[in-house]
Design an enzyme around this catalytic site. Structure first.
Site, short mmCIF file in Angstrom:
data_model
loop_
_atom_site.label_atom_id
_atom_site.label_comp_id
_atom_site.label_asym_id
_atom_site.label_seq_id
_atom_site.Cartn_x
_atom_site.Cartn_y
_atom_site.Cartn_z
N ARG A 3 -7.62 -8.59 -8.60
CA ARG A 3 -6.39 -8.35 -7.85
C ARG A 3 -6.69 -8.29 -6.35
O ARG A 3 -5.83 -8.57 -5.52
CB ARG A 3 -5.79 -7.04 -8.34
CG ARG A 3 -4.55 -6.63 -7.66
CD ARG A 3 -3.90 -5.47 -8.37
NE ARG A 3 -2.49 -5.46 -8.10
CZ ARG A 3 -1.92 -4.79 -7.11
NH1 ARG A 3 -2.64 -4.07 -6.31
NH2 ARG A 3 -0.62 -4.88 -6.92
N GLY B 232 1.70 2.82 -2.82
CA GLY B 232 1.57 3.41 -4.15
C GLY B 232 0.83 4.74 -4.15
O GLY B 232 0.04 5.04 -3.25
N ASP C 217 8.20 -2.30 -4.90
CA ASP C 217 7.06 -1.87 -5.72
C ASP C 217 6.28 -0.75 -5.06
O ASP C 217 5.65 -0.94 -4.02
CB ASP C 217 6.15 -3.09 -5.94
CG ASP C 217 4.84 -2.72 -6.60
OD1 ASP C 217 4.79 -1.67 -7.27
OD2 ASP C 217 3.86 -3.48 -6.44
N GLY C 218 6.29 0.42 -5.70
CA GLY C 218 5.42 1.52 -5.27
C GLY C 218 6.10 2.52 -4.37
O GLY C 218 7.09 2.23 -3.70
N MET D 27 -5.40 -0.02 -9.45
CA MET D 27 -6.15 -1.16 -9.97
C MET D 27 -7.25 -1.58 -9.00
O MET D 27 -8.12 -2.37 -9.34
CB MET D 27 -5.20 -2.34 -10.26
CG MET D 27 -4.16 -2.01 -11.32
SD MET D 27 -4.86 -1.26 -12.81
CE MET D 27 -5.81 -2.63 -13.42
N GLY E 63 0.75 -1.25 0.00
CA GLY E 63 0.00 0.00 0.00
C GLY E 63 0.77 1.30 0.00
O GLY E 63 0.25 2.31 0.48
N CYS F 90 -2.85 4.40 -4.08
CA CYS F 90 -3.34 3.45 -3.07
C CYS F 90 -4.08 4.18 -1.96
O CYS F 90 -3.66 5.26 -1.54
CB CYS F 90 -2.18 2.75 -2.38
SG CYS F 90 -1.20 1.76 -3.47
N GLY G 108 4.73 3.01 -11.00
CA GLY G 108 3.47 3.25 -11.69
C GLY G 108 3.32 4.72 -12.00
O GLY G 108 3.50 5.16 -13.14
N TYR H 108 -4.11 8.50 -14.06
CA TYR H 108 -3.46 7.33 -13.46
C TYR H 108 -4.44 6.74 -12.46
O TYR H 108 -4.97 7.47 -11.63
CB TYR H 108 -2.18 7.79 -12.74
CG TYR H 108 -1.48 6.71 -11.95
CD1 TYR H 108 -1.00 5.57 -12.59
CD2 TYR H 108 -1.27 6.83 -10.58
CE1 TYR H 108 -0.33 4.58 -11.87
CE2 TYR H 108 -0.60 5.85 -9.86
CZ TYR H 108 -0.14 4.73 -10.51
OH TYR H 108 0.51 3.76 -9.79
#
Ligand code: XMP
Length: 494
Positions: free
Chosen positions: A435, A319, A360-361, A422, A317, A322, A393, A419
């Site tokens: 997801r 991102g 990631d993120g 997901m 979380g 997010c 991202g 943007y």
């Protein structure tokens, strides 16, 4: 071992909470820094960048950009059908910088005006001419800028100005494209002093075009991420549900994909079975599991499935799109998650072997208004904390190569692109609910939002800037490569 300041040991911290202390005396230049790293156990990248599997970030165009500049793209699966995703894989696999596949062709009946119209739209003048103006009929000539530039009568038919087939220099598909060898085409271009060279098959139909300017560009991509057949590499995201993932993985493998990212906001037990099934059925595919956020989960997965897994995707979380942490009260500060998990991987390496981490993120450019400058600090911090690569991202969603159009935001007075997380309602309405494991649930709690990111122009300008920035950051600290950074970084709280 990098030095983590004791004040950071027992608390959660973000990239913004730390700084890297330069305490070595550099004796080399920025461009001597080498960013080579592992994306997975068996895939090496020259640039530690991965584009996120999100429907406003990675389709073929982004995957091609990432691979050409030394990173890799993970193609999202928020399409209506599996085949739509696989088509994107095929575009990446067919791409060979230098060859233009499916070129625009015209017919001898088209006019000079038509050539000007097309050139205005697409930015080039050279067009092969075929019998009926499609790629399904034989090549009969070519028109280039030289043929039309001094003509006054715009209605003149191309049959009157084109270089006809009998005077055309062409190259055979079997000797160029099939060998994935744009340099062979380049030799013909130079030998005959041409701007454009059509590539034809045995039936005299055009399959590709090579232009002098494109060939010059390919010389720039010395970092490109390619497989042994010289094709660009790419990964696909797949569901965390065995029943759904199987078909996608099979089709992806047929299309030549290099690996899969089993996608879920939180790693899911079924992922381990999917990973095992994939390795048993498609041993060449690399498998990434995630998302992971703690040393405990790292240990558990290594215990149960280390032989089926080639990289960990890490982030709970952080991102930009997010809202999981605010909404559900669970997640982690990304920098401490990266530290915690990479320490666990290192500790367990003698038992389970090396496994790379994808952070990631949460990679941000601090001043989003300042769109021209790539500030790479967060990326260097992620690498220093033990990640081998970073997945991004929002940072990439503003580039020309992401899906979607740029728009003008009148309130902020700047160009922007959309943007979306997901887990946003908007993305879930397509397929994104998978997801979050809630595709069948009536009540949906969004875990993502839709935002605007500044338009950043071409990734072919932006990514090299980002690479140079990271090299500069390492150079300032006196590290020549990521390994040295990870061994000796001095990480302190701000
Ligand atoms: P950045 O910060 O680079 O993050 O934009 C990209 C990563 O964000 C994750 N992602 C989400 N996380 N809700 C979440 O909690 C969402 O809707 C969402 N969509 C994407 C994902 O891991 C991606 O790589």
């Amino acid at each position: 071992m990098p030095k983590l300041h004791p004040d950071l040991e027992n608390r959660e911290f973000w990239y913004k909470d730390i700084t890297l202390i330069p305490n070595r005396l550099p004796d080399f230049e920025r461009d001597e820094v080498d960013l080579t790293t592992n994306f997975t156990k068996n895939i090496i990248l020259k640039t530690p960048f991965v584009s996120a599997p999100m429907d406003t970030v990675t389709e073929a165009e982004m995957a091609i950009l990432m691979a050409l500049t030394g990173g890799i793209g993970v193609i999202h699966y928020n399409f209506q059908t599996i085949d739509e995703q696989i088509k994107e894989v095929e575009k990446v696999k067919r791409f060979e910088a230098g060859f233009v596949f499916n070129p625009i062709v015209v017919s001898p009946e088209n006019t000079i005006q038509d050539v000007y119209n097309i050139s205005e739209k697409y930015g080039f003048f050279s067009m092969p001419i075929t019998e009926d103006g499609t790629l399904n009929s034989k090549l009969v000539g070519i028109v280039t800028r030289r043929d039309v530039r001094y003509r006054k009568d715009m209605e003149t038919k191309l049959s009157q100005v084109m270089t006809p087939r009998e005077r055309l220099v062409v190259a055979k598909k079997s000797e160029t494209v099939d060998r994935n060898d744009p340099l062979s085409a380049d030799r013909i271009l130079r030998e005959h002093n041409l701007d454009t060279l059509p590539i034809i098959n045995e039936e005299d139909k055009v399959v590709a075009l090579v232009t002098d300017s494109d060939i010059r560009k390919t010389e720039k991509y010395s970092l490109a991420t390619k497989n042994e057949n010289k094709q660009l590499r790419t990964f696909i995201a797949v569901e965390s549900r065995m029943a759904l993932a199987k078909e996608r993985i099979g089709k992806g493998s047929d299309a030549g994909v290099d690996g899969i990212v089993i996608d879920a906001s939180v790693v899911f037990k079924e992922q381990l079975e999917i990973a095992k099934w994939t390795k048993e059925n498609f041993p060449k595919l690399e498998v990434v599991l995630g998302n992971i956020g703690s040393a405990e989960i790292v240990e558990r997965i290594l215990k149960e499935a280390s032989q089926y897994c080639d990289a960990f995707r890490l982030g709970m979380g952080p991102g930009a799109a997010c809202i999981t942490q605010q909404e559900l009260g669970t997640g982690r500060a990304q920098a401490s998650a990266v530290w915690d998990c990479s320490q666990a991987v290192k500790r367990l390496e003698p038992k389970y072997g090396f496994i790379p981490i994808i952070a990631d993120g949460g990679i941000k450019i601090p001043d989003l208004i300042d769109t021209d400058i790539a500030k790479p600090g967060d990326i260097t911090k992620a690498l220093a904390l033990g990640a081998q690569t970073v997945m991004m991202g929002s940072l990439l969603a503003g580039l020309d190569e992401s899906p979607g159009q740029k728009e003008f935001d009148y309130e902020e007075n700047r160009m922007v692109k959309k943007y979306r997380g997901m887990g946003s309602i908007e993305a879930m309405e397509k397929r994104g609910a998978l997801r979050y494991g809630i595709e069948k649930m009536k009540i949906r709690i969004p875990e993502g939002k839709v935002i605007e990111v500044p338009y950043r122009g071409s990734g072919y300008d932006f990514i090299p800037q980002l690479i140079a920035g990271i090299k500069q950051s390492l150079q300032k600290q006196g590290f020549k490569n990521i390994k040295e950074l990870q061994e000796e970084a001095d990480i302190r709280p701000i």
